[in-house]
Design an enzyme around this catalytic site. Structure first.
Site, short mmCIF file in Angstrom:
data_model
loop_
_atom_site.label_atom_id
_atom_site.label_comp_id
_atom_site.label_asym_id
_atom_site.label_seq_id
_atom_site.Cartn_x
_atom_site.Cartn_y
_atom_site.Cartn_z
N LYS A 2 0.89 -1.14 -0.09
CA LYS A 2 -0.01 -0.09 -0.01
C LYS A 2 0.84 1.29 -0.05
CE LYS A 2 -1.69 3.10 1.95
NZ LYS A 2 -1.55 4.36 1.66
N CYS B 91 13.72 10.41 8.27
CA CYS B 91 13.61 9.83 9.85
C CYS B 91 14.87 9.81 10.51
CB CYS B 91 12.99 8.43 9.41
SG CYS B 91 13.90 7.26 8.67
#
Ligand code: NAD
Length: 489
Positions: free
Chosen positions: A179, A287
């Protein structure tokens, strides 16, 4: 419309399920952060598309899990060849979709996408654990494919982060339902074409496009999913964790960070400044970024002056331009979120020593979502700006007195993804790195990543480690078979 032409590249905007393109009744749009224009409308998947994709992946698992490792590896190398052949197209599309630098995509990110398939294909063929004996019995360890794997990923490096999970999952013999992120979904569709052309059997890789709540949520809640890989934010991980718990599905979570950059008074300050300025890369949407600069008192002023001088030279502009250092933020929503953090910090009394506002001129000229590199100083310990992940070009600067203080400040966070330290003293480097709570510690360097190294976060930065054999430990059901001594059959 079932395709969009983006940067001259035709991209299918439908799902890829069981080797077929599948269209949904409704669509969602993806907007280019370079100029705010809609570049594609994609099929907007939900429960029905997820059910179809998981069923296709489950059916394909029978054959793929029994395909020999050598044959699986050969197909994954062909996928890597296909990625390499289309690096320019993938780079152009990704840059328009998420706004990251074209030159980084061409030279670093897309070659790494290919490596995500090659490395794990090769590693699969080397997987082994020596047999060992227990009272004359032989123990044999094997890595058995686990089943359908759900892979949900974010937009800051969409294809790289997706394939860093898809590569090992497929190598392990699992089948995948991916996804992609709704803010940068396009290259995942190109990957489906590449994998198909490379000979990956139908149903082994499926792509369901859509929003997190509509397509991601039913996927991670599906009872036929045997592994969940999620890269994204902590709040989303909490929702996914609850779904996973209901089905007792193992998860691998790579989440946010608020990593420190520790600069000791024995550091090479030019190196420290270079590493600090690097934290603005990708407009801070990384991140691992070491966004909390912690500098020892003796060198604080000198570091501060040199850092601000260097940061002032950062060129912000169109991400396709070779001269650009940083581009826009990914979306209007994210831009507003970053601006909110900055404005609240200012209202709380933090001092802006660089930037502190959107790049109004560039936004007016282009329609894009550009934010100026920003640095704060003089805030309280515990202030939102130093505790929460902003995920934008926003750094904080603080001083510390002793090594003990520096380590304490570095560890004073809920996160634990990475830490960077700059010191001229090898003994100190060993001492400090041993005490930092982080999945990765870089000493006098930053962002050196080897696919065979363990990667993941401590604290709220994640659950589990991937890379090398750690990846196979997650994607597989590791099994021990104990054979009785000869003569017992
Ligand atoms: P996000 O959590 O909002 O979304 C990530 C993905 O999850 C998207 O594909 C989204 O559609 C999907 N999603 C959202 N809600 C869902 C739900 N209820 N169920 C299933 N899926 C759902 O994160 P983001 O804003 O896209 O990404 C930024 C975050 O990702 C930052 O916190 C960043 O630090 C983190 N990140 C971590 C790593 C790492 O390796 N540790 C790498 C990159 C980014």
């Amino acid at each position: 419309m079932t395709t969009a032409v983006v940067a001259g590249v035709e991209v299918d905007t439908r799902h890829w399920i069981g080797g077929q393109r599948v269209e949904s009744a409704t669509t969602f749009e993806t907007v280019s952060p370079l100029d705010g224009t809609v570049i594609a409308h994609l099929s907007r998947g939900g429960q029905a598309e997820v059910d179809a994709a998981v069923a296709a992946a489950k059916a394909a698992f029978v054959g793929w899990s029994q395909t020999s490792p050598a044959d699986r590896a050969a197909i994954l190398h062909q996928v890597a060849d296909g990625v390499e052949a289309r690096i320019e197209e993938l780079s152009q599309v990704e840059t328009l979709d998420n706004g990251s630098l074209l030159r980084s995509h061409r030279r670093g990110v897309m070659p790494r996408v290919a490596m995500n398939f090659r490395f794990f294909a090769d590693h699969l063929l080397e997987l082994s654990h020596p047999d060992f004996e227990t009272r004359g019995h032989r123990n044999h360890v094997s890595w058995d494919p686990a089943g359908v794997t759900a892979i949900v990923t974010p937009w800051n490096a969409p294809l790289m982060l997706a394939t860093w999970r898809i590569g090992p999952a497929l190598a392990a013999g699992n089948t995948v339902v991916a996804k992609p992120p709704e803010w940068a979904p396009l290259t995942a569709s190109l990957l489906a074409d590449i994998a198909h052309d490379a000979g990956l059997p139908d149903g082994v890789l499926n792509v369901v496009q859509g929003l997190g709540t509509e397509a991601g949520a039913p996927l991670v809640a599906h009872p036929d999913v045997r592994r969940i890989c999620f890269t994204g934010s902590v709040p989303t991980s909490q929702r996914i964790g609850a779904s996973a718990a209901a089905n007792v599905t193992p998860v691998s979570f790579e989440l946010g960070g608020k990593s420190p950059l520790l600069v000791f008074d024995d550091a090479n300050l030019d190196l420290a400044v270079e590493l600090a300025v690097e934290q603005f890369d990708n407009s801070g949407q990384v991140c691992l970024a070491a966004v909390r600069m912690l500098v020892q008192e003796g060198v604080y002023d000198e570091f501060r002056a040199k850092f601000l001088a260097k940061a002032a030279t950062i060129t912000q502009g169109d991400s396709r331009d070779e001269a650009t250092d940083i581009g826009p933020l990914v979306s209007r929503t994210h831009f507003d979120r970053v601006d909110g953090f900055v404005n609240r910090a200012i209202a709380d009394g933090a001092q802006v020593i660089l930037g502190g506002e959107p790049n109004h001129e560039l936004n007016a000229a282009t329609g894009g979502f550009y934010y100026r590199p920003t640095v704060f100083e003089g805030f309280d310990t515990g202030a939102e700006i130093v505790c929460h992940e902003v995920f934008g070009p926003v750094l904080t600067l603080q001083s510390f007195a002793t090594e003990e203080d520096g380590v304490a400040m570095a560890n004073d966070t809920d996160y634990g993804l990475a830490a960077t330290l700059v010191t001229g003293d090898r003994d100190r480097a060993e001492r400090v790195s041993a005490r930092l709570r982080a999945g990765t510690v870089w000493i006098n360097c930053f962002f050196v990543r080897d696919l065979s190294a363990p990667f993941g976060g401590s604290g709220r930065s994640g659950i589990g480690r991937e890379g090398g054999t750690w990846s196979f430990d997650f994607y597989c059901d590791v099994k021990n078979s104990v054979f009785a001594p000869k003569g017992w059959n």
